[in-house]
Write a protein that holds these residues in place. Sequence first.
Motif, PDB file in Angstrom:
ATOM      1  N   LEU A   1      41.563   3.643  -1.800  1.00  0.00           N
ATOM      2  CA  LEU A   1      41.462   5.106  -1.841  1.00  0.00           C
ATOM      3  C   LEU A   1      42.825   5.750  -1.621  1.00  0.00           C
ATOM      4  O   LEU A   1      43.151   6.768  -2.234  1.00  0.00           O
ATOM      5  N   PHE A   2      43.626   5.164  -0.742  1.00  0.00           N
ATOM      6  CA  PHE A   2      44.991   5.667  -0.546  1.00  0.00           C
ATOM      7  C   PHE A   2      45.814   5.457  -1.810  1.00  0.00           C
ATOM      8  O   PHE A   2      46.553   6.351  -2.232  1.00  0.00           O
ATOM      9  N   ASN A   3      45.668   4.301  -2.420  1.00  0.00           N
ATOM     10  CA  ASN A   3      46.388   3.987  -3.645  1.00  0.00           C
ATOM     11  C   ASN A   3      46.016   4.961  -4.763  1.00  0.00           C
ATOM     12  O   ASN A   3      46.856   5.326  -5.581  1.00  0.00           O
ATOM     13  N   ALA A   4      44.746   5.397  -4.784  1.00  0.00           N
ATOM     14  CA  ALA A   4      44.280   6.350  -5.790  1.00  0.00           C
ATOM     15  C   ALA A   4      44.537   7.799  -5.375  1.00  0.00           C
ATOM     16  O   ALA A   4      44.107   8.719  -6.059  1.00  0.00           O
ATOM     17  N   LYS A   5      45.209   7.992  -4.248  1.00  0.00           N
ATOM     18  CA  LYS A   5      45.546   9.319  -3.717  1.00  0.00           C
ATOM     19  C   LYS A   5      44.314  10.160  -3.380  1.00  0.00           C
ATOM     20  O   LYS A   5      44.306  11.366  -3.533  1.00  0.00           O
ATOM     21  N   VAL A   6      43.273   9.473  -2.896  1.00  0.00           N
ATOM     22  CA  VAL A   6      42.066  10.161  -2.460  1.00  0.00           C
ATOM     23  C   VAL A   6      42.133  10.465  -0.969  1.00  0.00           C
ATOM     24  O   VAL A   6      41.696  11.525  -0.533  1.00  0.00           O
ATOM     25  N   VAL A   7      42.689   9.537  -0.190  1.00  0.00           N
ATOM     26  CA  VAL A   7      42.834   9.744   1.256  1.00  0.00           C
ATOM     27  C   VAL A   7      44.321   9.720   1.605  1.00  0.00           C
ATOM     28  O   VAL A   7      45.109   9.033   0.967  1.00  0.00           O
ATOM     29  N   PRO A   8      44.713  10.479   2.633  1.00  0.00           N
ATOM     30  CA  PRO A   8      46.128  10.507   3.032  1.00  0.00           C
ATOM     31  C   PRO A   8      46.496   9.306   3.907  1.00  0.00           C
ATOM     32  O   PRO A   8      45.632   8.578   4.400  1.00  0.00           O
ATOM     33  N   ALA A   9      47.779   9.136   4.107  1.00  0.00           N
ATOM     34  CA  ALA A   9      48.284   8.036   4.928  1.00  0.00           C
ATOM     35  C   ALA A   9      47.789   8.140   6.368  1.00  0.00           C
ATOM     36  O   ALA A   9      47.593   7.111   7.023  1.00  0.00           O
ATOM     37  N   GLU A  10      47.555   9.339   6.842  1.00  0.00           N
ATOM     38  CA  GLU A  10      47.071   9.511   8.216  1.00  0.00           C
ATOM     39  C   GLU A  10      45.743   8.797   8.421  1.00  0.00           C
ATOM     40  O   GLU A  10      45.499   8.226   9.486  1.00  0.00           O
ATOM     41  N   ASP A  11      44.884   8.826   7.408  1.00  0.00           N
ATOM     42  CA  ASP A  11      43.592   8.139   7.518  1.00  0.00           C
ATOM     43  C   ASP A  11      43.768   6.619   7.551  1.00  0.00           C
ATOM     44  O   ASP A  11      43.048   5.920   8.258  1.00  0.00           O
ATOM     45  N   ILE A  12      44.737   6.126   6.805  1.00  0.00           N
ATOM     46  CA  ILE A  12      45.022   4.689   6.815  1.00  0.00           C
ATOM     47  C   ILE A  12      45.479   4.266   8.211  1.00  0.00           C
ATOM     48  O   ILE A  12      44.999   3.271   8.763  1.00  0.00           O
ATOM     49  N   PHE A  13      46.396   5.034   8.784  1.00  0.00           N
ATOM     50  CA  PHE A  13      46.895   4.689  10.118  1.00  0.00           C
ATOM     51  C   PHE A  13      45.813   4.847  11.181  1.00  0.00           C
ATOM     52  O   PHE A  13      45.764   4.075  12.138  1.00  0.00           O
ATOM     53  N   LEU A  14      44.928   5.812  11.006  1.00  0.00           N
ATOM     54  CA  LEU A  14      43.811   5.963  11.934  1.00  0.00           C
ATOM     55  C   LEU A  14      42.951   4.699  11.928  1.00  0.00           C
ATOM     56  O   LEU A  14      42.595   4.180  12.992  1.00  0.00           O
ATOM     57  N   CYS A  15      42.658   4.188  10.753  1.00  0.00           N
ATOM     58  CA  CYS A  15      41.875   2.941  10.647  1.00  0.00           C
ATOM     59  C   CYS A  15      42.625   1.759  11.250  1.00  0.00           C
ATOM     60  O   CYS A  15      42.042   0.943  11.971  1.00  0.00           O
ATOM     61  N   LEU A  16      43.912   1.651  10.940  1.00  0.00           N
ATOM     62  CA  LEU A  16      44.693   0.532  11.456  1.00  0.00           C
ATOM     63  C   LEU A  16      44.762   0.546  12.981  1.00  0.00           C
ATOM     64  O   LEU A  16      44.582  -0.489  13.628  1.00  0.00           O
ATOM     65  N   PHE A  17      45.000   1.725  13.568  1.00  0.00           N
ATOM     66  CA  PHE A  17      45.087   1.795  15.026  1.00  0.00           C
ATOM     67  C   PHE A  17      43.719   1.601  15.672  1.00  0.00           C
ATOM     68  O   PHE A  17      43.627   1.053  16.767  1.00  0.00           O
ATOM     69  N   PHE A  18      42.673   2.005  14.972  1.00  0.00           N
ATOM     70  CA  PHE A  18      41.324   1.743  15.475  1.00  0.00           C
ATOM     71  C   PHE A  18      41.071   0.244  15.551  1.00  0.00           C
ATOM     72  O   PHE A  18      40.511  -0.265  16.522  1.00  0.00           O
ATOM     73  N   LEU A  19      41.508  -0.488  14.524  1.00  0.00           N
ATOM     74  CA  LEU A  19      41.341  -1.946  14.525  1.00  0.00           C
ATOM     75  C   LEU A  19      42.224  -2.618  15.576  1.00  0.00           C
ATOM     76  O   LEU A  19      41.851  -3.642  16.145  1.00  0.00           O
ATOM     77  N   LEU A  20      43.380  -2.043  15.849  1.00  0.00           N
ATOM     78  CA  LEU A  20      44.281  -2.610  16.861  1.00  0.00           C
ATOM     79  C   LEU A  20      43.760  -2.422  18.280  1.00  0.00           C
ATOM     80  O   LEU A  20      44.059  -3.227  19.165  1.00  0.00           O
ATOM     81  N   GLU A  21      43.009  -1.334  18.520  1.00  0.00           N
ATOM     82  CA  GLU A  21      42.561  -1.003  19.867  1.00  0.00           C
ATOM     83  C   GLU A  21      41.594  -2.018  20.451  1.00  0.00           C
ATOM     84  O   GLU A  21      41.582  -2.252  21.637  1.00  0.00           O
ATOM     85  N   GLY A  22      40.782  -2.596  19.630  1.00  0.00           N
ATOM     86  CA  GLY A  22      39.740  -3.495  20.133  1.00  0.00           C
ATOM     87  C   GLY A  22      40.264  -4.865  20.495  1.00  0.00           C
ATOM     88  O   GLY A  22      41.460  -5.118  20.618  1.00  0.00           O
ATOM     89  N   GLU A  23      39.317  -5.742  20.653  1.00  0.00           N
ATOM     90  CA  GLU A  23      39.621  -7.133  20.985  1.00  0.00           C
ATOM     91  C   GLU A  23      40.393  -7.788  19.838  1.00  0.00           C
ATOM     92  O   GLU A  23      40.145  -7.513  18.671  1.00  0.00           O
ATOM     93  N   LYS A  24      41.323  -8.645  20.182  1.00  0.00           N
ATOM     94  CA  LYS A  24      42.142  -9.323  19.167  1.00  0.00           C
ATOM     95  C   LYS A  24      41.329 -10.459  18.558  1.00  0.00           C
ATOM     96  O   LYS A  24      41.321 -11.571  19.048  1.00  0.00           O
ATOM     97  N   ARG A  25      40.654 -10.119  17.444  1.00  0.00           N
ATOM     98  CA  ARG A  25      39.808 -11.097  16.775  1.00  0.00           C
ATOM     99  C   ARG A  25      40.271 -11.284  15.345  1.00  0.00           C
ATOM    100  O   ARG A  25      40.887 -10.400  14.738  1.00  0.00           O
ATOM    101  N   PHE A  26      39.942 -12.434  14.799  1.00  0.00           N
ATOM    102  CA  PHE A  26      40.374 -12.796  13.455  1.00  0.00           C
ATOM    103  C   PHE A  26      39.823 -11.838  12.400  1.00  0.00           C
ATOM    104  O   PHE A  26      40.524 -11.467  11.463  1.00  0.00           O
TER     105      PHE A  26
END
Length: 124
Positions: free
Chosen positions: A4-29
Motif C-alpha cells: 500500500l505504501f508502494n502504491a502511495k495509498v498509505v503514508p510512511a508514518e503508517d509504515i513506521f507505526l506498524c514497524l514500531f508496534f511490532l518492535l514493542e512486543g516480545e522478540k519473536r520470529f
Amino acid sequence: MGSLFNAKVVPAEDIFLCLFFLLEGEKRFDRLCAMHALLVQANDQLCKSRNLQELTRFTNMLSIRDPTSGCFAWAPTLHAHAILQDIFDGIRGWKRIQAIKSQRYEARVKNRLIPPHAAGPRLR
C-alpha cells in the motif's frame, strides 16, 4: 502495508507505526518475519530525508545486541539472523538509491539553464 505504501495509498508514518508496534512486543520470529515482509513490499521512498529519522530509530532498535552473547536480540537463530541481515541490507540499498537520486536531481538543477524568454526584463 508495504504494498500500500508502494502504491502511495498509505503514508510512511503508517509504515513506521506498524514497524514500531511490532518492535514493542516480545522478540519473536513471527514478528521479525512480519517486519521483513512489510519492508520487502515497500520501496526506497521510505528512505527519503523526511523519513530518515524514523528509519534510523527503527534500525537502531532492531540492531540492539544481547549484552551477554553479543548476538542481535532479534536474531538468536541462524534463520532469524538471515532475515535481520536482509532487512539491514535492504535499507542500506535504499539509502544508496536515494543518494544517487539526490545527486542526479542536484546535477539537473545545477545544469538547468533558464531560457531568455522565461526571465522577466529585470532578470535579463
